[in-house]
Scaffold this motif. Structure first.
Motif, PDB file in Angstrom:
ATOM      1  N   SER A  24     -17.887  -4.767  28.582  1.00  0.00           N
ATOM      2  CA  SER A  24     -19.126  -5.183  29.238  1.00  0.00           C
ATOM      3  C   SER A  24     -19.814  -4.040  29.961  1.00  0.00           C
ATOM      4  O   SER A  24     -21.003  -4.101  30.222  1.00  0.00           O
ATOM      5  CB  SER A  24     -18.845  -6.311  30.221  1.00  0.00           C
ATOM      6  N   ARG A  47     -27.287 -13.157  28.393  1.00  0.00           N
ATOM      7  CA  ARG A  47     -26.316 -12.861  29.453  1.00  0.00           C
ATOM      8  C   ARG A  47     -26.329 -13.954  30.517  1.00  0.00           C
ATOM      9  O   ARG A  47     -25.292 -14.278  31.094  1.00  0.00           O
ATOM     10  CB  ARG A  47     -26.595 -11.489  30.047  1.00  0.00           C
ATOM     11  N   ALA A  48     -27.502 -14.539  30.776  1.00  0.00           N
ATOM     12  CA  ALA A  48     -27.575 -15.670  31.708  1.00  0.00           C
ATOM     13  C   ALA A  48     -26.805 -16.862  31.141  1.00  0.00           C
ATOM     14  O   ALA A  48     -26.093 -17.556  31.863  1.00  0.00           O
ATOM     15  CB  ALA A  48     -29.028 -16.038  31.983  1.00  0.00           C
ATOM     16  N   GLU A  50     -24.295 -16.646  29.181  1.00  0.00           N
ATOM     17  CA  GLU A  50     -22.890 -16.266  29.281  1.00  0.00           C
ATOM     18  C   GLU A  50     -22.320 -16.668  30.644  1.00  0.00           C
ATOM     19  O   GLU A  50     -21.192 -17.126  30.746  1.00  0.00           O
ATOM     20  CB  GLU A  50     -22.781 -14.752  29.079  1.00  0.00           C
ATOM     21  N   ARG A  51     -23.128 -16.535  31.686  1.00  0.00           N
ATOM     22  CA  ARG A  51     -22.670 -16.866  33.044  1.00  0.00           C
ATOM     23  C   ARG A  51     -22.744 -18.358  33.340  1.00  0.00           C
ATOM     24  O   ARG A  51     -21.966 -18.855  34.141  1.00  0.00           O
ATOM     25  CB  ARG A  51     -23.512 -16.111  34.077  1.00  0.00           C
ATOM     26  N   ASN A  52     -23.694 -19.062  32.718  1.00  0.00           N
ATOM     27  CA  ASN A  52     -23.999 -20.420  33.158  1.00  0.00           C
ATOM     28  C   ASN A  52     -23.756 -21.526  32.142  1.00  0.00           C
ATOM     29  O   ASN A  52     -23.983 -22.692  32.465  1.00  0.00           O
ATOM     30  CB  ASN A  52     -25.468 -20.486  33.607  1.00  0.00           C
ATOM     31  N   ALA A  58     -23.528 -18.907  24.496  1.00  0.00           N
ATOM     32  CA  ALA A  58     -23.662 -17.482  24.796  1.00  0.00           C
ATOM     33  C   ALA A  58     -23.391 -16.652  23.546  1.00  0.00           C
ATOM     34  O   ALA A  58     -24.111 -15.685  23.271  1.00  0.00           O
ATOM     35  CB  ALA A  58     -22.707 -17.084  25.918  1.00  0.00           C
ATOM     36  N   HIS A  81     -20.865  -7.345  24.860  1.00  0.00           N
ATOM     37  CA  HIS A  81     -20.642  -8.637  25.515  1.00  0.00           C
ATOM     38  C   HIS A  81     -19.967  -9.628  24.576  1.00  0.00           C
ATOM     39  O   HIS A  81     -19.057 -10.356  24.978  1.00  0.00           O
ATOM     40  CB  HIS A  81     -21.961  -9.206  26.044  1.00  0.00           C
TER      41      HIS A  81
END
Length: 194
Positions: A24, A47-48, A50-52, A58, A81
């Motif tokens: 990453s 990427r958002a 991936e986090r949420n 993702a 990623h």
């Protein structure tokens, strides 16, 4: 450059997996990003996700960035990623990356997938596989990751295989071909010439 194996020699010798930067952090550094922002908005969205959200969402979004913009820095970051996500999920990241490494056309994305594969092999304790992968990249003259591959190959030979003469050949090739590259300074330090 991903600075994958650039580390203190003692750390590299003792625990090479720790000397490899997480995927990453690799592609978001150095000349890979530059001023080329094509695909970056989509990458930020992925990427958002991936986090949420879920892994599958993702993965899909990151995969789209890497296929839509294969010659752009956003694709390299997305691939880093993706690789990390796949590895984190417990799936076979090397098998996943083979989709990119088996591409006969040598592109930055292809070469970067090979760098990531070599790093994963090294983390998994497959020194010979990593060595083979890095040697293959080093043989592609002028590739975006050639200096890194020359350095990584030199380090694996020098520190892990105790093949200092062969390792020095890769370091010398790096020093001669890329005198101003950050990897060159590390090679000179290893050879005791800095």
């Amino acid at each position: 450059h991903s600075n994958a194996l650039m580390a203190e020699p003692a750390l590299y010798k003792r625990a090479p997996a720790q000397a490899v930067r997480p995927a990453s952090s690799i592609a978001s550094q150095g000349p890979l990003v530059g001023t080329d922002t094509v695909g970056m908005a989509e990458l930020d969205h992925a990427r958002a996700l991936e986090r949420n959200t879920t892994f599958a969402e993702a993965q899909t979004a990151l995969g789209l960035v890497s296929t839509r913009y294969p010659d752009k820095p956003a694709a390299l970051i997305a691939l880093a990623h993706l690789s990390r996500l796949v590895e984190k999920s417990g799936a076979d990241a090397i098998q996943f990356l083979s989709t990119y490494t088996s591409n006969a056309k040598a592109t930055a994305l292809h070469d970067f997938a090979r760098v990531l594969t070599g790093q994963i092999m090294l983390r998994n304790g497959d020194t010979e596989g990593a060595l083979s992968m890095f040697k293959g990249i080093a043989q592609v003259s002028g590739g975006q990751f050639e200096s890194e591959a020359l350095y990584n190959t030199g380090c694996l030979l020098w520190y892990r295989n105790d093949a200092k003469v062969e390792g020095e050949k890769y370091f010398r090739q790096l020093i001669n071909k890329y005198p101003n590259d950050p990897f060159t300074l590390s090679a000179l330090v290893t050879l005791g010439e800095s």
